[in-house]
Scaffold this motif. Structure first.
Motif, PDB file in Angstrom:
ATOM      1  N   GLN A 487     -79.164 -18.829 -35.674  1.00 50.24           N
ATOM      2  CA  GLN A 487     -79.949 -19.988 -35.259  1.00 50.24           C
ATOM      3  C   GLN A 487     -81.433 -19.789 -35.589  1.00 50.24           C
ATOM      4  O   GLN A 487     -82.109 -20.694 -36.057  1.00 50.24           O
ATOM      5  N   GLY A 488     -81.936 -18.568 -35.386  1.00 52.73           N
ATOM      6  CA  GLY A 488     -83.340 -18.301 -35.671  1.00 52.73           C
ATOM      7  C   GLY A 488     -83.650 -18.247 -37.152  1.00 52.73           C
ATOM      8  O   GLY A 488     -84.769 -18.541 -37.574  1.00 52.73           O
ATOM      9  N   ARG A 495     -87.845 -23.745 -43.860  1.00 49.47           N
ATOM     10  CA  ARG A 495     -87.947 -24.521 -42.638  1.00 49.47           C
ATOM     11  C   ARG A 495     -86.815 -25.542 -42.638  1.00 49.47           C
ATOM     12  O   ARG A 495     -86.850 -26.524 -43.385  1.00 49.47           O
ATOM     13  N   GLY A 496     -85.798 -25.277 -41.818  1.00 55.71           N
ATOM     14  CA  GLY A 496     -84.666 -26.173 -41.751  1.00 55.71           C
ATOM     15  C   GLY A 496     -85.034 -27.497 -41.110  1.00 55.71           C
ATOM     16  O   GLY A 496     -86.098 -27.637 -40.488  1.00 55.71           O
ATOM     17  N   PRO A 497     -84.184 -28.505 -41.257  1.00 56.89           N
ATOM     18  CA  PRO A 497     -84.456 -29.794 -40.592  1.00 56.89           C
ATOM     19  C   PRO A 497     -84.573 -29.614 -39.081  1.00 56.89           C
ATOM     20  O   PRO A 497     -83.992 -28.696 -38.497  1.00 56.89           O
ATOM     21  N   LEU A 498     -85.306 -30.495 -38.448  1.00 56.18           N
ATOM     22  CA  LEU A 498     -85.516 -30.391 -37.013  1.00 56.18           C
ATOM     23  C   LEU A 498     -84.208 -30.493 -36.245  1.00 56.18           C
ATOM     24  O   LEU A 498     -84.052 -29.890 -35.182  1.00 56.18           O
ATOM     25  N   TRP A 499     -83.245 -31.265 -36.764  1.00 53.96           N
ATOM     26  CA  TRP A 499     -81.976 -31.393 -36.047  1.00 53.96           C
ATOM     27  C   TRP A 499     -81.085 -30.170 -36.216  1.00 53.96           C
ATOM     28  O   TRP A 499     -80.110 -30.031 -35.509  1.00 53.96           O
ATOM     29  N   TRP A 500     -81.413 -29.281 -37.163  1.00 51.10           N
ATOM     30  CA  TRP A 500     -80.710 -27.996 -37.228  1.00 51.10           C
ATOM     31  C   TRP A 500     -81.162 -27.073 -36.109  1.00 51.10           C
ATOM     32  O   TRP A 500     -80.378 -26.308 -35.577  1.00 51.10           O
ATOM     33  N   MET A 501     -82.441 -27.141 -35.789  1.00 52.49           N
ATOM     34  CA  MET A 501     -83.015 -26.226 -34.794  1.00 52.49           C
ATOM     35  C   MET A 501     -82.957 -26.862 -33.412  1.00 52.49           C
ATOM     36  O   MET A 501     -83.976 -27.150 -32.775  1.00 52.49           O
ATOM     37  N   ASN A 502     -81.725 -27.106 -32.950  1.00 52.15           N
ATOM     38  CA  ASN A 502     -81.535 -27.776 -31.664  1.00 52.15           C
ATOM     39  C   ASN A 502     -81.599 -26.809 -30.473  1.00 52.15           C
ATOM     40  O   ASN A 502     -81.529 -27.244 -29.330  1.00 52.15           O
ATOM     41  N   LYS A 503     -81.714 -25.519 -30.751  1.00 50.60           N
ATOM     42  CA  LYS A 503     -81.823 -24.514 -29.684  1.00 50.60           C
ATOM     43  C   LYS A 503     -83.170 -23.803 -29.785  1.00 50.60           C
ATOM     44  O   LYS A 503     -83.713 -23.620 -30.873  1.00 50.60           O
ATOM     45  N   ARG A 504     -83.671 -23.390 -28.645  1.00 47.64           N
ATOM     46  CA  ARG A 504     -84.901 -22.599 -28.635  1.00 47.64           C
ATOM     47  C   ARG A 504     -84.607 -21.180 -29.128  1.00 47.64           C
ATOM     48  O   ARG A 504     -83.461 -20.745 -29.080  1.00 47.64           O
ATOM     49  N   PRO A 510     -85.024 -17.973 -23.227  1.00 54.29           N
ATOM     50  CA  PRO A 510     -85.544 -19.036 -22.350  1.00 54.29           C
ATOM     51  C   PRO A 510     -84.500 -19.458 -21.324  1.00 54.29           C
ATOM     52  O   PRO A 510     -83.283 -19.327 -21.542  1.00 54.29           O
ATOM     53  N   LEU A 511     -84.978 -19.982 -20.200  1.00 56.12           N
ATOM     54  CA  LEU A 511     -84.056 -20.459 -19.170  1.00 56.12           C
ATOM     55  C   LEU A 511     -83.345 -21.728 -19.627  1.00 56.12           C
ATOM     56  O   LEU A 511     -82.158 -21.913 -19.351  1.00 56.12           O
ATOM     57  N   ASP A 512     -84.070 -22.616 -20.303  1.00 60.07           N
ATOM     58  CA  ASP A 512     -83.475 -23.829 -20.859  1.00 60.07           C
ATOM     59  C   ASP A 512     -83.366 -23.641 -22.364  1.00 60.07           C
ATOM     60  O   ASP A 512     -84.366 -23.667 -23.078  1.00 60.07           O
ATOM     61  N   LYS A 513     -82.161 -23.444 -22.862  1.00 63.55           N
ATOM     62  CA  LYS A 513     -81.970 -23.107 -24.277  1.00 63.55           C
ATOM     63  C   LYS A 513     -81.926 -24.334 -25.178  1.00 63.55           C
ATOM     64  O   LYS A 513     -82.096 -24.219 -26.380  1.00 63.55           O
ATOM     65  N   THR A 514     -81.656 -25.506 -24.636  1.00 61.13           N
ATOM     66  CA  THR A 514     -81.451 -26.695 -25.457  1.00 61.13           C
ATOM     67  C   THR A 514     -82.772 -27.382 -25.740  1.00 61.13           C
ATOM     68  O   THR A 514     -83.547 -27.677 -24.827  1.00 61.13           O
ATOM     69  N   ARG A 515     -83.036 -27.621 -27.012  1.00 61.12           N
ATOM     70  CA  ARG A 515     -84.239 -28.332 -27.418  1.00 61.12           C
ATOM     71  C   ARG A 515     -83.923 -29.778 -27.794  1.00 61.12           C
ATOM     72  O   ARG A 515     -84.649 -30.693 -27.413  1.00 61.12           O
ATOM     73  N   LEU A 516     -82.850 -29.996 -28.529  1.00 67.46           N
ATOM     74  CA  LEU A 516     -82.445 -31.327 -28.982  1.00 67.46           C
ATOM     75  C   LEU A 516     -81.098 -31.656 -28.363  1.00 67.46           C
ATOM     76  O   LEU A 516     -80.169 -30.845 -28.427  1.00 67.46           O
ATOM     77  N   SER A 517     -80.958 -32.847 -27.792  1.00 70.49           N
ATOM     78  CA  SER A 517     -79.727 -33.207 -27.082  1.00 70.49           C
ATOM     79  C   SER A 517     -78.581 -33.456 -28.060  1.00 70.49           C
ATOM     80  O   SER A 517     -78.794 -33.820 -29.228  1.00 70.49           O
TER      81      SER A 517
END
Length: 542
Positions: A487-488, A495-504, A510-517
């Motif tokens: 994922q990293g 630089r992958g598309p923003l929708w590829w990087m849906n996790k922090r 991080p406590l909240d791992k989800t960036r994109l729903s």
């Protein structure tokens, strides 16, 4: 202990006062309500400061009082209109009434003073700290407490575009020196209750305000605890810039590679906070520190995420090529010229040999001399005024370089190699990372001049081994490459598309791992609606 007894005790023991430490010495000294003793003590502490002002007056025309402040740090209009007037005159609805002394403090706080930043202190040390921070202190005869009122108004430069991190597409605002303004720029971008800003004071004499910023519910609590622990251990007389803190909180003090990232862009700090990092701001410094830091952050820019991913991936790769050039290009040139000239094509080898025919030095000496001259020229360009610096760089590159070649002091190919190397170091966005690569270039050149290509490989292996051993707050420096994380890696070389990087980033835990729903991802998979399709309108006409 009263102030009078405190001074008497120090005179008997012949203790010399140190004005800069007065706030700490008076920390446990309480006010006793005797105004003249307080005035004498304040005069002893601030004696010799031409901008220190004391103003006597009567509260409501009957109670003697004193007001003191530094005239160079306050708003004089606020002093006259918001402090003196409310203290000296009763509110209209209380005119004609006799205000008894035991009701004086409550009447001033609740009915008379219409200033929002007012506190009541009974310790003499707190009053001294308030005056040093640009506040105004009012003391009343017989009252064991004093009013500390916020009147600070120091001239500051306007918010402008960051000088060291300029972008074509992105916000144009940069941090400035006052801490309150920098925090406001952060809150402007992160308008959420999850943004937390803790503060502490570091520096025995400067009492510098330090703000620790993080996102509640995202930042790992262990990381926050470690940041506070390292900052709390710092006991120094002065913190004049965030760079002081950087040198105390990094993991490896002897490494040339930076383990703390600094930036003067609020949007960059906000993006790092949303990933789970911690930002450290210092009052008086326009540069914020971001921890923890990994190596790939130093060749990434804000534009990588504001532009389309295909274009920025290509530019990022070009940036990486420039980074490698700035490190190994001169050493490879020295190794090939000195030990392995057979690796050069014949036609090119003839041209190189012709250019080096009149040079009296071996390749390693020639490259080192030109490299050192370039570093001196670069440093001189930075330190000179802007109007003169540009002219010096042009004169240095064109005139001195051409004269060195014409005089037989250096070969043309060497000047080209050093020029490409210098341009490559300029392409690295982070100045501190580029400086580390510039310094490591010299031992690589020496190894190449002694052992040839074997020396270059030995040097690169040592650098790679050092990078693998580095950590920033426990996180491996080469994350997410080592240890590997798929994922990293979507944001590593390209630089992958923003929708590829849906996790922090997973290495930040991080406590909240989800960036994109997941809902957004599902919608992106659906084909777009061609609402303006010409064929559709043609069918409607028919």
């Amino acid at each position: 202990m009263s102030i009078f007894k405190w001074f008497k005790k120090r005179r008997e023991h012949k203790v010399v006062d140190v004005p800069n430490q007065a706030s700490g010495q008076f920390q446990n000294v309480n006010l006793n309500g005797r105004l003249e003793e307080a005035i004498e003590s304040i005069t002893r502490i601030f004696d010799g400061n031409y901008d220190f002002t004391m103003r006597r007056f009567h509260v409501f025309g009957q109670y003697p009082a004193i007001m003191f402040y530094f005239s160079t740090m306050i708003d004089q209009t606020m002093i006259n209109g918001d402090i003196l007037k409310p203290f000296m005159y009763l509110p209209p609805y209380l005119e004609g009434k006799n205000i008894e002394f035991h009701r004086l403090k409550d009447t001033l706080l609740q009915d008379s003073i219409f200033h929002s930043d007012v506190s009541v202190e009974n310790q003499f040390g707190k009053l001294i700290e308030g005056v040093l921070r640009g506040k105004t202190v009012v003391m009343i005869e017989g009252l064991g407490e004093a009013f500390v009122i916020g009147t600070r108004n120091i001239e500051q430069r306007a918010i402008d575009q960051p000088a060291t991190e300029q972008v074509i597409r992105g916000p144009r605002e940069g941090f400035i020196e006052p801490l309150a303004t920098n925090i406001a720029l952060l809150r402007y971008r992160l308008q959420t209750t999850d943004l937390r800003i803790n503060s502490m004071e570091i520096g025995r004499r400067t009492k510098s305000k330090v703000a620790i910023c993080y996102m509640e519910g995202i930042t790992n609590p262990d990381l926050l605890k470690e940041v506070n622990k390292r900052l709390a251990k710092i006991d120094i007389d002065a913190i004049l810039d965030s760079g002081y803190l950087e040198q105390f909180i990094e993991d490896n003090y002897y490494s040339p590679f930076p383990q703390v990232q600094y930036t003067e862009r609020p949007d960059k700090v906000a993006a790092n906070l949303l990933e789970g990092r911690v930002a450290i701001l210092v009052d008086g410094s326009p540069l914020a520190l971001v921890v923890p830091t990994v190596f790939n952050q130093f060749y990434q820019t804000v534009e990588d995420y504001t532009e389309r991913f295909v274009l920025m991936s290509a530019i990022r790769l070009a940036r990486l090529v420039a980074l490698v050039f700035s490190l190994v290009f001169p050493s490879i040139y020295v190794a090939i010229i000195s030990f392995n000239p057979e690796l050069i094509p014949t036609e090119f080898a003839v041209a190189v040999a012709g250019g080096r025919a009149g040079v009296p030095f071996p390749a390693i000496i020639e490259v080192l001399v030109i490299e050192i001259s370039m570093e001196v020229l670069r440093e001189a360009t930075i330190r000179l005024p802007q109007q003169v610096g540009g002219a010096l760089s042009i004169v240095g590159v064109l005139v001195i370089g051409q004269a060195a070649v014409a005089a037989g002091f250096a070969s043309p190919i060497t000047v080209v190699i050093i020029a490409l190397t210098t341009i490559g170091s300029f392409a690295t966005p982070a100045y501190n990372a580029a400086l580390a690569l510039r310094l490591l270039r010299f031992p690589l050149i020496i190894l190449a001049g002694i052992f040839g290509l074997y020396g270059v490989m030995i040097g690169l292996i040592l650098i790679a081994n050092h990078l693998l051993s580095l950590k920033s707050f426990g996180i491996p420096y080469l994350s997410p490459l080592v240890p590997g994380n798929f994922q990293g890696m979507k944001d590593l070389l390209i630089r992958g598309p923003l929708w590829w990087m849906n996790k922090r980033p997973a290495f930040l835990h991080p406590l909240d791992k989800t960036r994109l729903s997941d809902t957004t991802l599902e919608q992106l998979k659906q084909p777009p609606d061609n609402v303006m399709d010409p064929l559709k309108f043609k069918d409607q006409k028919e």
